[in-house]
Scaffold this motif. Structure first.
Motif, PDB file in Angstrom:
ATOM      1  N   ILE A  12       0.748  -1.299   0.003  1.00  0.00           N
ATOM      2  CA  ILE A  12      -0.037  -0.058   0.085  1.00  0.00           C
ATOM      3  C   ILE A  12       0.799   1.334   0.006  1.00  0.00           C
ATOM      4  O   ILE A  12       0.861   2.324  -0.714  1.00  0.00           O
ATOM      5  CB  ILE A  12      -0.827   0.017   0.972  1.00  0.00           C
ATOM      6  CG1 ILE A  12      -1.774  -1.242   1.222  1.00  0.00           C
ATOM      7  CG2 ILE A  12      -1.843   1.183   1.239  1.00  0.00           C
ATOM      8  CD1 ILE A  12      -2.767  -1.410  -0.004  1.00  0.00           C
ATOM      9  N   ASN A  13       1.935   1.398   0.936  1.00  0.00           N
ATOM     10  CA  ASN A  13       2.875   2.387   1.169  1.00  0.00           C
ATOM     11  C   ASN A  13       2.023   3.860   0.982  1.00  0.00           C
ATOM     12  O   ASN A  13       2.279   4.574   0.074  1.00  0.00           O
ATOM     13  CB  ASN A  13       3.724   2.427   0.193  1.00  0.00           C
ATOM     14  CG  ASN A  13       5.071   3.367   0.447  1.00  0.00           C
ATOM     15  OD1 ASN A  13       5.181   3.940   1.515  1.00  0.00           O
ATOM     16  ND2 ASN A  13       5.824   3.653  -0.597  1.00  0.00           N
ATOM     17  N   ALA A  14       0.901   3.940   1.925  1.00  0.00           N
ATOM     18  CA  ALA A  14       0.306   5.310   1.896  1.00  0.00           C
ATOM     19  C   ALA A  14       0.305   5.850   3.293  1.00  0.00           C
ATOM     20  O   ALA A  14       0.650   5.158   4.261  1.00  0.00           O
ATOM     21  CB  ALA A  14      -1.003   5.098   1.530  1.00  0.00           C
ATOM     22  N   ASP A  15       0.060   7.180   3.418  1.00  0.00           N
ATOM     23  CA  ASP A  15      -0.208   7.733   4.697  1.00  0.00           C
ATOM     24  C   ASP A  15      -1.427   7.294   5.327  1.00  0.00           C
ATOM     25  O   ASP A  15      -2.458   6.630   4.722  1.00  0.00           O
ATOM     26  CB  ASP A  15      -0.684   9.327   4.511  1.00  0.00           C
ATOM     27  CG  ASP A  15       0.725  10.115   3.920  1.00  0.00           C
ATOM     28  OD1 ASP A  15       1.683   9.390   4.464  1.00  0.00           O
ATOM     29  OD2 ASP A  15       0.655  10.892   3.271  1.00  0.00           O
ATOM     30  N   ILE A  16      -1.529   7.341   6.902  1.00  0.00           N
ATOM     31  CA  ILE A  16      -2.743   6.609   7.607  1.00  0.00           C
ATOM     32  C   ILE A  16      -3.503   7.538   7.502  1.00  0.00           C
ATOM     33  O   ILE A  16      -3.645   8.775   7.688  1.00  0.00           O
ATOM     34  CB  ILE A  16      -1.919   6.441   9.067  1.00  0.00           C
ATOM     35  CG1 ILE A  16      -0.633   5.651   9.071  1.00  0.00           C
ATOM     36  CG2 ILE A  16      -3.020   6.177   9.815  1.00  0.00           C
ATOM     37  CD1 ILE A  16      -0.116   5.363  10.675  1.00  0.00           C
ATOM     38  N   ASN A  17      -4.814   6.996   7.102  1.00  0.00           N
ATOM     39  CA  ASN A  17      -5.889   7.557   6.809  1.00  0.00           C
ATOM     40  C   ASN A  17      -7.182   6.930   7.068  1.00  0.00           C
ATOM     41  O   ASN A  17      -7.208   5.726   7.095  1.00  0.00           O
ATOM     42  CB  ASN A  17      -6.143   7.866   5.358  1.00  0.00           C
ATOM     43  CG  ASN A  17      -7.379   8.886   4.696  1.00  0.00           C
ATOM     44  OD1 ASN A  17      -8.335   8.102   4.853  1.00  0.00           O
ATOM     45  ND2 ASN A  17      -7.153   9.954   4.777  1.00  0.00           N
TER      46      ASN A  17
ATOM     47  N   GLN B 124       4.954   4.991  10.723  1.00  0.00           N
ATOM     48  CA  GLN B 124       3.745   5.933  10.540  1.00  0.00           C
ATOM     49  C   GLN B 124       3.142   5.942   9.013  1.00  0.00           C
ATOM     50  O   GLN B 124       2.664   7.024   8.653  1.00  0.00           O
ATOM     51  CB  GLN B 124       4.052   7.385  11.236  1.00  0.00           C
ATOM     52  CG  GLN B 124       4.528   7.588  12.468  1.00  0.00           C
ATOM     53  CD  GLN B 124       4.858   8.808  13.126  1.00  0.00           C
ATOM     54  OE1 GLN B 124       4.465   9.776  12.473  1.00  0.00           O
ATOM     55  NE2 GLN B 124       5.529   8.688  14.287  1.00  0.00           N
ATOM     56  N   ARG B 125       3.152   5.004   8.406  1.00  0.00           N
ATOM     57  CA  ARG B 125       2.649   4.677   7.127  1.00  0.00           C
ATOM     58  C   ARG B 125       2.219   3.161   7.058  1.00  0.00           C
ATOM     59  O   ARG B 125       2.443   2.250   7.620  1.00  0.00           O
ATOM     60  CB  ARG B 125       3.833   4.997   6.040  1.00  0.00           C
ATOM     61  CG  ARG B 125       4.183   6.198   5.734  1.00  0.00           C
ATOM     62  CD  ARG B 125       5.260   6.468   4.788  1.00  0.00           C
ATOM     63  NE  ARG B 125       4.500   6.265   3.402  1.00  0.00           N
ATOM     64  CZ  ARG B 125       3.785   7.076   2.626  1.00  0.00           C
ATOM     65  NH1 ARG B 125       3.719   8.272   3.159  1.00  0.00           N
ATOM     66  NH2 ARG B 125       3.479   6.777   1.333  1.00  0.00           N
ATOM     67  N   ILE B 126       0.963   3.099   6.237  1.00  0.00           N
ATOM     68  CA  ILE B 126       0.432   1.800   5.751  1.00  0.00           C
ATOM     69  C   ILE B 126       1.232   1.075   4.853  1.00  0.00           C
ATOM     70  O   ILE B 126       1.322   1.820   3.738  1.00  0.00           O
ATOM     71  CB  ILE B 126      -1.068   1.930   5.467  1.00  0.00           C
ATOM     72  CG1 ILE B 126      -2.002   2.653   6.576  1.00  0.00           C
ATOM     73  CG2 ILE B 126      -1.594   0.805   5.241  1.00  0.00           C
ATOM     74  CD1 ILE B 126      -3.490   3.116   6.140  1.00  0.00           C
ATOM     75  N   GLN B 127       1.969   0.291   5.306  1.00  0.00           N
ATOM     76  CA  GLN B 127       2.985  -0.458   4.539  1.00  0.00           C
ATOM     77  C   GLN B 127       2.134  -1.585   3.398  1.00  0.00           C
ATOM     78  O   GLN B 127       2.538  -1.664   2.275  1.00  0.00           O
ATOM     79  CB  GLN B 127       3.932  -1.171   5.076  1.00  0.00           C
ATOM     80  CG  GLN B 127       4.704  -0.111   6.012  1.00  0.00           C
ATOM     81  CD  GLN B 127       5.671   0.743   4.923  1.00  0.00           C
ATOM     82  OE1 GLN B 127       5.701   0.574   3.859  1.00  0.00           O
ATOM     83  NE2 GLN B 127       6.077   1.995   5.676  1.00  0.00           N
TER      84      GLN B 127
END
Length: 259
Positions: free
Chosen positions: A155-160, A184-187
């Motif tokens: 995913i590699n996105a900011d936590i949302n 602090q990221r969704i890996q």
């Protein structure tokens, strides 16, 4: 001989005792206690045979085993040694030392970033709890979870909050697996976790709870579980559960683990 015992000898014995005690505690937390006990037994037998009984042949054999034993232990127990050293680095006193060495300004910036990462997780878990949407979120700490991340979809996105809820939506193809949050990221999402076969797990807890406990037994990660049956929020950490958490308790646990 007793009269020659001085303050230096007392300090020496005290430091060795403290070292053994803290090594014992850390290895117990990292699930390597049996290895520690086995090594201690072997050392006691070796000293007794070679120093007390003075058995030359058996003592020589044990001396040779000790000389190559260190290399053998590194090869056979490299994962346990890595987990032990990571646990040592993640110890609370080491964390406090790192915070002390960190400047006040950078510490405040880190707290602000941490808050923006924790709140979406808490809000998403509370929302999924109300809708009884099952979820399993793994928060990476000192032990890297690269092998777990590779089992899922990157995913590699900011936590949302909305992203977390969409991933665990019942019709989503990734909702059955675990989400891994690192740095602090969704890996990744849809990851496969090791399942615990502990017989002491309450029967009302399902597969998500067993997977979370398995992860908590093999690493220092914090695992958040939202029950699909009851909507209850629980966490697994250090090989044990904390069940039916409130939003405040979940936020406090995340702050302590991610801080």
């Amino acid at each position: 001989m007793f009269l020659e015992f001085g303050i230096k000898d007392f300090i020496d014995i005290l430091l060795v005792a403290l070292m053994l005690y803290y090594v014992y505690r850390l290895m117990r937390e990292s699930r390597s206690l049996n290895v520690f006990v086995g090594i201690l037994i072997f050392i006691v037998v070796w000293l007794f045979v070679s120093q007390v009984l003075e058995m030359r042949l058996l003592g020589t054999i044990l001396d040779k085993l000790v000389s190559v034993g260190v290399i053998a232990l590194i090869v056979l127990f490299q994962d346990d040694i890595r987990k032990f050293l990571s646990t040592l680095g993640a110890h609370q006193r080491v964390k406090r030392l790192r915070r002390f060495l960190t400047s006040k300004r950078s510490g405040e910036q880190a707290k602000a970033r941490l808050k923006t990462s924790i709140l979406p997780i808490v809000m998403a878990c509370m929302s999924m709890s109300k809708g009884k949407v099952g979820a399993l979120i793994v928060i990476e700490r000192s032990l890297k979870l690269t092998d777990i991340v590779t089992t899922g979809e990157t995913i590699n996105a900011d936590i949302n909050q909305r992203l977390i809820e969409n991933i665990f939506f019942k019709n989503s193809p990734l909702h059955d697996g675990a989400m891994v949050i690192s740095g602090q990221r969704i890996q990744a999402a849809g990851c496969i976790l090791p399942v615990s076969h502990d017989l002491d797990i309450p029967k009302e807890l399902g597969l998500r709870h067993r997977a979370a406990l398995g992860m908590a037994q093999e690493s220092d990660a914090l695992c958040i579980i939202v029950s699909e049956e009851t909507g209850a929020i629980s966490i697994a950490q250090n090989g044990s559960f904390r069940l039916r958490l409130t939003a405040e308790e979940l936020e406090a646990a995340l702050t302590e683990s991610m801080g």
